[in-house]
Scaffold this active site. Structure first.
Site, mmCIF file in Angstrom:
data_model
loop_
_atom_site.group_PDB
_atom_site.id
_atom_site.type_symbol
_atom_site.label_atom_id
_atom_site.label_comp_id
_atom_site.label_asym_id
_atom_site.label_seq_id
_atom_site.Cartn_x
_atom_site.Cartn_y
_atom_site.Cartn_z
ATOM 1 N N HIS A 58 0.633 -1.107 -0.620
ATOM 2 C CA HIS A 58 0.368 0.077 -0.226
ATOM 3 C C HIS A 58 1.115 1.091 0.290
ATOM 4 O O HIS A 58 1.380 1.444 0.733
ATOM 5 C CB HIS A 58 -0.482 -0.111 1.178
ATOM 6 C CG HIS A 58 -1.950 0.988 1.031
ATOM 7 N ND1 HIS A 58 -3.188 0.934 0.740
ATOM 8 C CD2 HIS A 58 -1.709 1.995 1.213
ATOM 9 C CE1 HIS A 58 -4.091 2.559 0.305
ATOM 10 N NE2 HIS A 58 -2.756 2.822 0.972
ATOM 11 N N HIS A 60 2.028 5.000 -2.562
ATOM 12 C CA HIS A 60 1.275 6.479 -2.389
ATOM 13 C C HIS A 60 2.369 7.105 -3.483
ATOM 14 O O HIS A 60 3.083 7.679 -3.491
ATOM 15 C CB HIS A 60 0.174 8.001 -2.582
ATOM 16 C CG HIS A 60 -1.030 7.050 -1.632
ATOM 17 N ND1 HIS A 60 -2.074 7.405 -2.378
ATOM 18 C CD2 HIS A 60 -1.378 6.504 -0.814
ATOM 19 C CE1 HIS A 60 -3.156 6.392 -1.775
ATOM 20 N NE2 HIS A 60 -2.636 6.307 -0.362
ATOM 21 N N GLN A 153 -9.126 9.293 -5.720
ATOM 22 C CA GLN A 153 -9.183 9.752 -5.074
ATOM 23 C C GLN A 153 -10.072 9.971 -3.961
ATOM 24 O O GLN A 153 -10.354 11.002 -2.778
ATOM 25 C CB GLN A 153 -8.099 10.444 -4.750
ATOM 26 C CG GLN A 153 -7.575 11.827 -3.254
ATOM 27 C CD GLN A 153 -6.852 10.784 -1.713
ATOM 28 O OE1 GLN A 153 -5.980 10.888 -2.548
ATOM 29 N NE2 GLN A 153 -7.720 10.792 -1.079
ATOM 30 N N HIS A 211 -9.143 1.704 -0.665
ATOM 31 C CA HIS A 211 -8.910 2.469 0.515
ATOM 32 C C HIS A 211 -10.184 2.499 1.437
ATOM 33 O O HIS A 211 -11.645 2.741 0.413
ATOM 34 C CB HIS A 211 -8.767 3.732 0.362
ATOM 35 C CG HIS A 211 -7.518 4.355 0.115
ATOM 36 N ND1 HIS A 211 -6.657 3.916 -1.139
ATOM 37 C CD2 HIS A 211 -6.793 4.694 1.090
ATOM 38 C CE1 HIS A 211 -5.877 4.147 -0.981
ATOM 39 N NE2 HIS A 211 -5.756 4.695 0.162
ATOM 40 N N GLU A 214 -11.465 4.161 6.085
ATOM 41 C CA GLU A 214 -10.154 4.813 7.386
ATOM 42 C C GLU A 214 -10.614 6.844 7.598
ATOM 43 O O GLU A 214 -10.193 7.637 7.149
ATOM 44 C CB GLU A 214 -9.056 5.436 5.845
ATOM 45 C CG GLU A 214 -7.988 6.358 6.590
ATOM 46 C CD GLU A 214 -6.889 6.339 5.786
ATOM 47 O OE1 GLU A 214 -7.314 7.064 4.338
ATOM 48 O OE2 GLU A 214 -5.623 6.508 6.102
ATOM 49 N N ASP A 310 2.550 3.165 3.328
ATOM 50 C CA ASP A 310 1.730 4.159 2.489
ATOM 51 C C ASP A 310 1.772 5.805 1.615
ATOM 52 O O ASP A 310 1.442 5.480 0.725
ATOM 53 C CB ASP A 310 0.153 4.730 3.474
ATOM 54 C CG ASP A 310 -0.634 5.208 3.017
ATOM 55 O OD1 ASP A 310 -1.431 4.964 2.073
ATOM 56 O OD2 ASP A 310 -2.112 5.147 4.005
ATOM 57 N N TRP A 316 0.333 14.045 3.828
ATOM 58 C CA TRP A 316 -0.649 13.246 4.775
ATOM 59 C C TRP A 316 0.387 12.842 5.690
ATOM 60 O O TRP A 316 -0.271 12.657 6.891
ATOM 61 C CB TRP A 316 -0.624 12.377 4.146
ATOM 62 C CG TRP A 316 -1.995 11.774 3.247
ATOM 63 C CD1 TRP A 316 -2.852 12.416 3.588
ATOM 64 C CD2 TRP A 316 -2.234 12.352 1.707
ATOM 65 N NE1 TRP A 316 -4.371 12.722 2.501
ATOM 66 C CE2 TRP A 316 -3.628 12.782 0.902
ATOM 67 C CE3 TRP A 316 -1.081 12.015 0.689
ATOM 68 C CZ2 TRP A 316 -3.955 12.429 -0.208
ATOM 69 C CZ3 TRP A 316 -1.306 11.912 -0.502
ATOM 70 C CH2 TRP A 316 -2.758 12.431 -0.887
HETATM 71 FE FE FE2 Z 1 -3.582 5.797 1.417
#
Ligand code: FE2
Length: 430
Positions: A58, A60, A153, A211, A214, A310, A316
């Site tokens: 996982h 990005h 997203q 996802h 979350e 991630d 993030w």
């Molecule tokens: Fe993610």
């Protein structure tokens, strides 16, 4: 018979010691004690751990290493991160995505991380991230297995062209169907998005990785819909639920019903300990919830659990270094998985478990597997996590593709010279 590469005297993750590994023509030809044949190249492992490569299921990669562009995330929340990424998307170029992603891939290889599943945002009509990461997937093919997930997203239904763009990304060669049901406008839209995304995957014979939930909202139950749709469409074993943090906050009775459903649907659960320990519980005063999904309980129900990285230096998460041992360490701390058996399990959560979730062919240290592995400056998997052990050698297809010198401190204590090897402290195993 002369092998291409022979590794002598290795410890393996399953506890075997003093093992030789012979490689020929890109594959593992033998794994046993005292191999007598010659090889063009020999590595003496010296009783240290040889592991299959680290796997991150996982990530990005379209956002990685973009920290500070166009500004910092001041609140540190998931929602400001998504808003900030929206600002960055407007000014993103294919060249910039490729440059940052390749830089991250170099870092990953140096850490023995040779397989990555990355989500790529498709809520951008130019599909900048998709174009960039398709190029990167080709460029790194010889040393990293890169899987791409078409990730809406901003929500499949919340964002105007999301479904059109997602289908276009799949047509362009993106491998997996993604989604974000908890970010849709209503619970009903979220559930509908799960059903639609699973149908797209079933029609095209693809895997699914959403996802999913979350959030700290205990009523966010899209994992339930995902499990049911998986069974309805016969997608068992091909679907992953990423994050699943609402499970942390759910009612125990409800979870006792949910866990067997997830297991029956053969859903892979992918927790992301680094990011979720920083993002979850942000609306709590005290006590603050940790937010990580229920790893020990998923395990005891036979669900395949993986830990993902991630994010690394993006809107993030401002930390991270491509080190899956750091991910495993955080996972075991947050889940309070501290028995010897639990810690070994957490090592599997960044190696064999994500490999299974990604369906990687030829992964492992058995005869016939790909000759891909990592020599660590640690004697076993527990020590590897404890030390975030140095990757002394990274081997791909029977060839050494990365080396790092051993970490040894030289002390001068009042004229008494001392060498400190961090891997020198053995516990008494009972
Ligand atoms: Fe993610």
């Amino acid at each position: 018979m002369s092998f291409d590469l022979l590794v002598r005297n290795a410890n393996l993750p399953d506890g075997r010691t003093g093992i030789d590994i012979a490689c020929w023509d890109g594959r593992i030809a033998a794994v046993e004690q005292d191999i007598t044949a010659e090889a063009k190249e020999t590595i003496d492992a010296g009783g240290l751990l040889v592991s299959p490569p680290f796997v991150d299921s996982h990530f990005h990669m379209d956002a990685t290493l973009s920290l500070g562009l166009p500004r910092m995330n001041r609140s540190g929340t998931l929602l400001e991160g998504i808003a900030l990424w929206g600002e960055l998307k407007e000014i993103l170029t294919v060249e910039a995505v490729v440059e940052r992603a390749l830089k991250y891939c170099d870092l990953a290889v140096s850490q023995g991380l040779l397989a990555i599943r990355t989500h790529v945002d498709v809520c951008d009509d130019r599909l900048t991230g998709v174009k960039g990461l398709l190029e990167v997937r080709d460029k790194v093919r010889d040393y990293i297995d890169l899987q791409l997930v078409a990730f809406p997203q901003d929500g499949l239904y919340r964002s105007a062209n999301a479904e059109k763009n997602l289908l276009a990304a799949l047509d362009m060669g993106v491998d997996i169907v993604g989604g974000i049901p908890h970010f849709e406008r209503t619970m009903e839209h979220g559930a509908r998005s799960v059903a639609r995304l699973c149908e797209i995957a079933a029609e095209r014979g693809l895997m699914v990785d959403l996802h999913c939930d979350e959030t700290d909202d205990p009523m966010s139950r899209h994992i339930e819909t995902l499990a049911l749709e998986t069974q309805r469409l016969g997608l068992q074993g091909r679907v992953a639920g990423s994050h699943l943090t609402s499970m942390h906050s759910m009612d125990n009775y409800y979870v006792s019903k949910l866990l067997p459903l997830i297991a029956e649907a053969e859903i892979h659960a992918i927790a992301n300990p680094l990011i979720n320990i920083t993002l979850q519980g942000r609306h709590d005063s005290y006590p603050k919830r940790r937010g990580q999904t229920r790893v020990p309980e998923l395990r005891s129900h036979g669900v395949n659990v993986a830990f993902g990285h991630d994010c690394v230096m993006d809107p993030w998460y401002s930390m991270g270094s491509g080190d899956m041992l750091e991910v495993a360490s955080m996972g075991l701390h947050v889940a309070q998985m501290t028995s010897r058996d639990d810690i070994r399990y957490c090592f599997d959560c960044v190696t064999s478990h994500p490999a299974r979730a990604m369906g990687l062919e030829g992964y492992g240290l058995q005869t016939g597997c790909k000759a891909d592995f990592v020599l660590l400056q640690a004697r076993d998997t527990i020590e590897a996590i404890r030390l975030k052990a140095t990757r002394l050698k990274v081997v791909k297809g029977g060839k050494v593709i990365a080396s790092t010198p051993a970490r040894t401190a030289r002390l001068d204590l009042a004229g008494r010279p001392v060498s400190v090897d961090p891997a020198g402290y053995a516990p008494k195993e009972s």
